[in-house]
Design a protein around this motif. Structure first.
Motif, PDB file in Angstrom:
ATOM      1  N   ASP A 180       0.805  -1.221   0.000  1.00 48.71           N
ATOM      2  CA  ASP A 180       0.000   0.000   0.000  1.00 48.71           C
ATOM      3  C   ASP A 180       0.838   1.271   0.000  1.00 48.71           C
ATOM      4  O   ASP A 180       0.284   2.374  -0.062  1.00 48.71           O
ATOM      5  CB  ASP A 180      -0.928   0.013   1.225  1.00 48.71           C
ATOM      6  N   LEU A 181       2.157   1.140   0.106  1.00 48.64           N
ATOM      7  CA  LEU A 181       3.012   2.322   0.120  1.00 48.64           C
ATOM      8  C   LEU A 181       3.033   2.993  -1.252  1.00 48.64           C
ATOM      9  O   LEU A 181       2.843   2.347  -2.285  1.00 48.64           O
ATOM     10  CB  LEU A 181       4.440   1.933   0.519  1.00 48.64           C
ATOM     11  N   GLU A 182       3.271   4.287  -1.259  1.00 49.60           N
ATOM     12  CA  GLU A 182       3.334   5.031  -2.521  1.00 49.60           C
ATOM     13  C   GLU A 182       4.442   4.497  -3.421  1.00 49.60           C
ATOM     14  O   GLU A 182       4.277   4.374  -4.630  1.00 49.60           O
ATOM     15  CB  GLU A 182       3.567   6.524  -2.227  1.00 49.60           C
ATOM     16  N   SER A 183       5.591   4.179  -2.820  1.00 50.95           N
ATOM     17  CA  SER A 183       6.704   3.563  -3.555  1.00 50.95           C
ATOM     18  C   SER A 183       7.092   2.272  -2.843  1.00 50.95           C
ATOM     19  O   SER A 183       8.039   2.245  -2.050  1.00 50.95           O
ATOM     20  CB  SER A 183       7.901   4.515  -3.623  1.00 50.95           C
ATOM     21  N   PRO A 184       6.366   1.183  -3.087  1.00 51.78           N
ATOM     22  CA  PRO A 184       6.623  -0.055  -2.337  1.00 51.78           C
ATOM     23  C   PRO A 184       7.975  -0.655  -2.684  1.00 51.78           C
ATOM     24  O   PRO A 184       8.416  -0.603  -3.841  1.00 51.78           O
ATOM     25  CB  PRO A 184       5.488  -0.979  -2.773  1.00 51.78           C
ATOM     26  N   PRO A 185       8.664  -1.221  -1.695  1.00 53.27           N
ATOM     27  CA  PRO A 185       9.926  -1.908  -1.961  1.00 53.27           C
ATOM     28  C   PRO A 185       9.670  -3.246  -2.635  1.00 53.27           C
ATOM     29  O   PRO A 185       8.547  -3.767  -2.613  1.00 53.27           O
ATOM     30  CB  PRO A 185      10.512  -2.107  -0.559  1.00 53.27           C
ATOM     31  N   LEU A 186      10.712  -3.818  -3.201  1.00 53.64           N
ATOM     32  CA  LEU A 186      10.624  -5.191  -3.665  1.00 53.64           C
ATOM     33  C   LEU A 186      10.803  -6.093  -2.449  1.00 53.64           C
ATOM     34  O   LEU A 186      11.746  -5.928  -1.672  1.00 53.64           O
ATOM     35  CB  LEU A 186      11.701  -5.475  -4.718  1.00 53.64           C
ATOM     36  N   LEU A 187       9.901  -7.039  -2.291  1.00 51.68           N
ATOM     37  CA  LEU A 187       9.871  -7.881  -1.093  1.00 51.68           C
ATOM     38  C   LEU A 187      10.355  -9.291  -1.400  1.00 51.68           C
ATOM     39  O   LEU A 187       9.791  -9.992  -2.248  1.00 51.68           O
ATOM     40  CB  LEU A 187       8.452  -7.951  -0.533  1.00 51.68           C
ATOM     41  N   PHE A 188      11.423  -9.695  -0.711  1.00 48.25           N
ATOM     42  CA  PHE A 188      11.882 -11.078  -0.733  1.00 48.25           C
ATOM     43  C   PHE A 188      11.258 -11.786   0.471  1.00 48.25           C
ATOM     44  O   PHE A 188      11.318 -11.274   1.593  1.00 48.25           O
ATOM     45  CB  PHE A 188      13.398 -11.159  -0.591  1.00 48.25           C
ATOM     46  N   PHE A 189      10.683 -12.968   0.267  1.00 46.01           N
ATOM     47  CA  PHE A 189      10.171 -13.752   1.391  1.00 46.01           C
ATOM     48  C   PHE A 189      10.775 -15.149   1.329  1.00 46.01           C
ATOM     49  O   PHE A 189      10.838 -15.771   0.270  1.00 46.01           O
ATOM     50  CB  PHE A 189       8.638 -13.863   1.372  1.00 46.01           C
ATOM     51  N   PHE A 190      11.187 -15.636   2.512  1.00 46.57           N
ATOM     52  CA  PHE A 190      11.806 -16.955   2.640  1.00 46.57           C
ATOM     53  C   PHE A 190      10.939 -17.824   3.550  1.00 46.57           C
ATOM     54  O   PHE A 190      10.572 -17.400   4.648  1.00 46.57           O
ATOM     55  CB  PHE A 190      13.203 -16.842   3.252  1.00 46.57           C
ATOM     56  N   GLY A 191      10.635 -19.042   3.108  1.00 42.98           N
ATOM     57  CA  GLY A 191       9.840 -19.933   3.939  1.00 42.98           C
ATOM     58  C   GLY A 191      10.109 -21.388   3.611  1.00 42.98           C
ATOM     59  O   GLY A 191      10.914 -21.718   2.740  1.00 42.98           O
ATOM     60  N   ASP A 192       9.387 -22.265   4.321  1.00 39.90           N
ATOM     61  CA  ASP A 192       9.604 -23.694   4.084  1.00 39.90           C
ATOM     62  C   ASP A 192       8.382 -24.564   4.292  1.00 39.90           C
ATOM     63  O   ASP A 192       8.311 -25.667   3.754  1.00 39.90           O
ATOM     64  CB  ASP A 192      10.729 -24.227   4.983  1.00 39.90           C
ATOM     65  N   GLY A 193       7.417 -24.117   5.104  1.00 37.95           N
ATOM     66  CA  GLY A 193       6.379 -25.053   5.522  1.00 37.95           C
ATOM     67  C   GLY A 193       4.956 -24.524   5.451  1.00 37.95           C
ATOM     68  O   GLY A 193       4.682 -23.458   4.891  1.00 37.95           O
ATOM     69  N   VAL A 194       4.041 -25.275   6.082  1.00 42.97           N
ATOM     70  CA  VAL A 194       2.617 -24.945   6.008  1.00 42.97           C
ATOM     71  C   VAL A 194       2.289 -23.611   6.677  1.00 42.97           C
ATOM     72  O   VAL A 194       1.308 -22.961   6.312  1.00 42.97           O
ATOM     73  CB  VAL A 194       1.757 -26.079   6.613  1.00 42.97           C
ATOM     74  N   SER A 195       3.117 -23.175   7.624  1.00 38.11           N
ATOM     75  CA  SER A 195       2.835 -21.894   8.281  1.00 38.11           C
ATOM     76  C   SER A 195       3.075 -20.708   7.345  1.00 38.11           C
ATOM     77  O   SER A 195       2.657 -19.588   7.638  1.00 38.11           O
ATOM     78  CB  SER A 195       3.702 -21.730   9.540  1.00 38.11           C
ATOM     79  N   ASP A 196       3.747 -20.956   6.210  1.00 31.60           N
ATOM     80  CA  ASP A 196       4.073 -19.887   5.266  1.00 31.60           C
ATOM     81  C   ASP A 196       3.080 -19.783   4.115  1.00 31.60           C
ATOM     82  O   ASP A 196       3.232 -18.928   3.240  1.00 31.60           O
ATOM     83  CB  ASP A 196       5.481 -20.114   4.698  1.00 31.60           C
TER      84      ASP A 196
END
Length: 261
Positions: A180-196
């Motif tokens: 929702d930011l005016e200039s949103p950053p590029l987002l890296f997300f790291f995960g492995d399991g069902v909680s992600d």
């Protein structure tokens, strides 16, 4: 009509409004080499077979992560383990991904915030992170997680961030404010399991950890749902991809098309 946004029982750290890139990462089994809650359940609670059956039930949509996770932790309490005793076991047995310290150091030097987004309990994460990185370095990493309630009789229970959500902690709510930011950053997300699973489709670049034990639940979910992702074995591999994107050497589309770090 979309589902209502679940109310959080716990505060959030401020959103980083002026960054070009932000890293958000699951903790258990992603930054650590082994999931601490799985470790406790397998060794202190009702055991691996029942725990694994619960994970698969979540993956298949037959139960919620929140309810399965609560049952896991209740089995540990039922066997007489105090929260402090559990924490001591984790400090002895849970290790960090060998590449994470260098990854975190590079991100800090490059003005890229690293935020831990976990379905585990914040006190355990703080203790383990401080034990490895030292208190000063650990304090620079925001932690968005669940908490714990210690009861007068010494027993304990998880305090979910989003108790009305089937995830207990809906990790997408740590990501969506950036969109929702005016200039949103590029987002890296790291995960492995069902909680992600709640976060998977909202990342700009999703990294999914390859697990030697075969419990590759997030990879199975992303494949089933058609969510583009990058398989990585450790943060040393992931760092090369992140560096290529940050430097402009490769685009988001190029690294996602490769599918592997």
């Amino acid at each position: 009509m979309s589902d209502p946004v679940p109310e959080s029982t716990l505060p959030y750290p401020p959103v980083y409004k002026d960054k070009r890139f932000v890293v958000l990462s699951d903790w258990d089994g992603t930054i650590t080499t082994q999931d601490s809650n799985d470790y406790m359940t397998d060794n202190l609670g009702y055991g691996k077979d029942k725990r694994r059956a619960g994970n698969l039930s979540v993956l298949e949509g037959r139960t919620t992560f929140r309810d399965s996770f609560r049952e896991m932790l209740e089995s540990i309490v039922a066997n007489g383990w105090s929260f402090d005793a559990c924490k001591a076991e984790l400090l002895k047995n849970i290790k960090l991904d060998a590449g994470f310290q260098d990854f975190n150091a590079w991100c800090r030097a490059s003005d890229i915030p690293v935020v831990i987004v976990s379905s585990g309990m914040a006190p355990n994460i703080h203790a383990m992170l401080s034990n490895v990185l030292g208190g000063d370095m650990a304090s620079t990493i925001d932690i968005i997680a669940n908490d714990v309630d210690i009861h007068p009789d010494g027993k304990w229970s998880i305090k979910f961030r989003h108790p009305s959500s089937g995830f207990g902690h809906d990790k997408s709510l740590a990501i969506l404010p950036y969109k929702d930011l005016e200039s949103p950053p590029l987002l890296f997300f790291f995960g492995d399991g069902v909680s992600d699973m709640s976060a998977a489709r909202h990342a700009d670049i999703l990294f999914v950890k390859q697990k030697d034990d075969g419990e590759n639940d997030l990879a199975a979910y992303c494949t089933r749902e058609g969510i583009k992702h990058i398989i990585f074995r450790d943060f040393a591999q992931a760092l090369e991809v992140v560096q290529a994107v940050v430097s402009g050497e490769k685009t988001k589309e190029e690294v996602l098309a490769a599918g592997k770090a």
